[in-house]
Write a protein that holds these residues in place. Structure first.
Motif, mmCIF file in Angstrom:
data_model
loop_
_atom_site.group_PDB
_atom_site.id
_atom_site.type_symbol
_atom_site.label_atom_id
_atom_site.label_comp_id
_atom_site.label_asym_id
_atom_site.label_seq_id
_atom_site.Cartn_x
_atom_site.Cartn_y
_atom_site.Cartn_z
ATOM 1 N N GLN A 10 40.727 19.689 -5.224
ATOM 2 C CA GLN A 10 40.264 20.816 -4.423
ATOM 3 C C GLN A 10 38.795 20.683 -4.058
ATOM 4 O OE1 GLN A 10 41.403 24.230 -6.718
ATOM 5 N NE2 GLN A 10 43.532 24.076 -6.074
ATOM 6 N N ALA A 11 37.980 20.277 -5.011
ATOM 7 C CA ALA A 11 36.553 20.122 -4.721
ATOM 8 C C ALA A 11 36.315 19.018 -3.696
ATOM 9 C CB ALA A 11 35.798 19.827 -6.016
ATOM 10 N N VAL A 12 36.962 17.894 -3.875
ATOM 11 C CA VAL A 12 36.773 16.774 -2.946
ATOM 12 C C VAL A 12 37.328 17.116 -1.567
ATOM 13 C CG1 VAL A 12 37.477 14.388 -2.468
ATOM 14 C CG2 VAL A 12 36.668 15.014 -4.733
ATOM 15 N N ALA A 13 38.474 17.794 -1.523
ATOM 16 C CA ALA A 13 39.081 18.139 -0.239
ATOM 17 C C ALA A 13 38.199 19.094 0.561
ATOM 18 C CB ALA A 13 40.458 18.750 -0.459
ATOM 19 N N VAL A 14 37.601 20.082 -0.104
ATOM 20 C CA VAL A 14 36.744 21.037 0.612
ATOM 21 C C VAL A 14 35.488 20.347 1.129
ATOM 22 C CG1 VAL A 14 35.330 23.108 0.353
ATOM 23 C CG2 VAL A 14 37.631 23.049 -0.589
ATOM 24 N N VAL A 15 34.883 19.501 0.326
ATOM 25 C CA VAL A 15 33.693 18.771 0.780
ATOM 26 C C VAL A 15 34.068 17.838 1.932
ATOM 27 C CG1 VAL A 15 31.954 17.082 0.096
ATOM 28 C CG2 VAL A 15 32.495 18.980 -1.415
ATOM 29 N N PHE A 16 35.219 17.168 1.833
ATOM 30 C CA PHE A 16 35.684 16.294 2.914
ATOM 31 C C PHE A 16 35.872 17.072 4.211
ATOM 32 C CE2 PHE A 16 39.515 14.955 5.253
ATOM 33 C CZ PHE A 16 39.038 13.774 5.795
ATOM 34 N N LEU A 17 36.537 18.227 4.134
ATOM 35 C CA LEU A 17 36.773 19.015 5.340
ATOM 36 C C LEU A 17 35.469 19.531 5.939
ATOM 37 C CD1 LEU A 17 39.969 20.948 4.220
ATOM 38 C CD2 LEU A 17 39.813 19.191 5.997
ATOM 39 N N ALA A 18 34.517 19.902 5.094
ATOM 40 C CA ALA A 18 33.218 20.350 5.607
ATOM 41 C C ALA A 18 32.490 19.205 6.304
ATOM 42 C CB ALA A 18 32.374 20.911 4.470
ATOM 43 N N GLN A 19 32.511 18.023 5.705
ATOM 44 C CA GLN A 19 31.855 16.871 6.325
ATOM 45 C C GLN A 19 32.556 16.461 7.614
ATOM 46 O OE1 GLN A 19 31.690 13.857 3.283
ATOM 47 N NE2 GLN A 19 29.794 14.667 2.428
ATOM 48 N N ALA A 50 51.216 23.056 -5.259
ATOM 49 C CA ALA A 50 50.564 24.334 -5.574
ATOM 50 C C ALA A 50 49.065 24.230 -5.318
ATOM 51 C CB ALA A 50 50.831 24.734 -7.011
ATOM 52 N N GLY A 51 48.504 23.038 -5.530
ATOM 53 C CA GLY A 51 47.077 22.836 -5.281
ATOM 54 C C GLY A 51 46.709 23.017 -3.825
ATOM 55 N N LEU A 52 47.631 22.704 -2.935
ATOM 56 C CA LEU A 52 47.382 22.865 -1.503
ATOM 57 C C LEU A 52 47.253 24.349 -1.151
ATOM 58 C CD1 LEU A 52 47.125 21.269 1.139
ATOM 59 C CD2 LEU A 52 49.559 21.643 1.478
ATOM 60 N N ILE A 69 43.401 23.123 6.312
ATOM 61 C CA ILE A 69 44.285 22.407 5.392
ATOM 62 C C ILE A 69 45.376 21.666 6.157
ATOM 63 C CG2 ILE A 69 43.869 23.915 3.441
ATOM 64 C CD1 ILE A 69 46.611 25.151 3.923
ATOM 65 N N GLY A 70 45.575 22.019 7.422
ATOM 66 C CA GLY A 70 46.532 21.293 8.262
ATOM 67 C C GLY A 70 46.157 19.829 8.433
ATOM 68 N N ILE A 71 44.884 19.515 8.257
ATOM 69 C CA ILE A 71 44.429 18.120 8.352
ATOM 70 C C ILE A 71 44.893 17.338 7.127
ATOM 71 C CG2 ILE A 71 42.376 16.643 8.398
ATOM 72 C CD1 ILE A 71 40.996 18.996 9.914
ATOM 73 N N PHE A 73 47.441 18.343 5.085
ATOM 74 C CA PHE A 73 48.859 18.561 4.829
ATOM 75 C C PHE A 73 49.743 17.314 5.002
ATOM 76 C CE2 PHE A 73 53.091 20.178 5.981
ATOM 77 C CZ PHE A 73 53.381 20.855 4.806
ATOM 78 N N PRO A 74 49.573 16.494 6.055
ATOM 79 C CA PRO A 74 50.461 15.333 6.209
ATOM 80 C C PRO A 74 50.388 14.314 5.068
ATOM 81 C CG PRO A 74 49.322 15.783 8.263
ATOM 82 C CD PRO A 74 48.701 16.660 7.212
ATOM 83 N N VAL A 75 49.250 14.209 4.400
ATOM 84 C CA VAL A 75 49.110 13.227 3.316
ATOM 85 C C VAL A 75 49.098 13.887 1.946
ATOM 86 C CG1 VAL A 75 47.913 11.521 4.731
ATOM 87 C CG2 VAL A 75 46.590 13.253 3.520
ATOM 88 N N ASP A 76 49.386 15.184 1.901
ATOM 89 C CA ASP A 76 49.294 15.896 0.634
ATOM 90 C C ASP A 76 50.314 15.418 -0.384
ATOM 91 O OD1 ASP A 76 48.167 18.083 -1.027
ATOM 92 O OD2 ASP A 76 50.245 18.787 -0.923
ATOM 93 N N ARG A 77 51.471 14.970 0.040
ATOM 94 C CA ARG A 77 52.481 14.525 -0.926
ATOM 95 C C ARG A 77 51.967 13.326 -1.719
ATOM 96 N NH1 ARG A 77 55.443 16.307 -4.430
ATOM 97 N NH2 ARG A 77 57.110 14.940 -5.051
ATOM 98 N N ILE A 78 51.300 12.401 -1.050
ATOM 99 C CA ILE A 78 50.732 11.233 -1.735
ATOM 100 C C ILE A 78 49.597 11.678 -2.661
ATOM 101 C CG2 ILE A 78 49.503 9.047 -1.400
ATOM 102 C CD1 ILE A 78 51.029 8.934 1.341
#
Length: 120
Positions: A10-19, A50-52, A69-71, A73-78
């Motif tokens: 979650q922390a890495v995903a939010v920073v990634f989306l902000a960048q 659940a993390g998504l 989060i739609g960005i 979502f396609p790779v969230d399973r991996i």
């Protein structure tokens, strides 16, 4: 409670989306991300993806668009499989440390459980 992989994700995903959207996060926002991701990972259920869903809470806590989060979502399973590996490894490590401390680490299947573990 030991959901390390979910917290890190979650922390890495939010920073990634902000960048990705060229938004500079302040130190206060970064600390909010860490706190919110930690609390969200503790409260999230151990079910796939659940993390998504909890990622929406972390995004909104720092004022970012939860639709981003739609960005991911396609790779969230991996990513979910990688989170699960980290979570299970952490749980197994803690269980091993506690078993070692309690003298329950070396199980002998040929003995009765009372004799093996000194249960009284």
């Amino acid at each position: 409670v030991n959901m390390d992989g979910t917290c890190l994700y979650q922390a890495v995903a939010v920073v990634f989306l902000a960048q990705l959207h060229m938004i500079d996060l302040t130190l206060g926002q970064q600390l909010t991300i860490v706190l919110t991701a930690t609390l969200a990972s503790i409260g999230s259920a151990a079910v796939p993806s659940a993390g998504l869903v909890m990622l929406i809470i972390v995004l909104e806590s720092v004022g970012l668009n939860p639709a981003w989060i739609g960005i991911i979502f396609p790779v969230d399973r991996i990513l979910d499989m990688c989170r699960t590996v980290v979570n299970v490894t952490g749980d197994a490590t803690v269980s091993s440390v506690i078993a070692k401390g309690e003298g329950l680490f070396n199980y002998n299947p040929n003995k009765a459980p009372d004799e093996t573990f000194d249960i009284e």
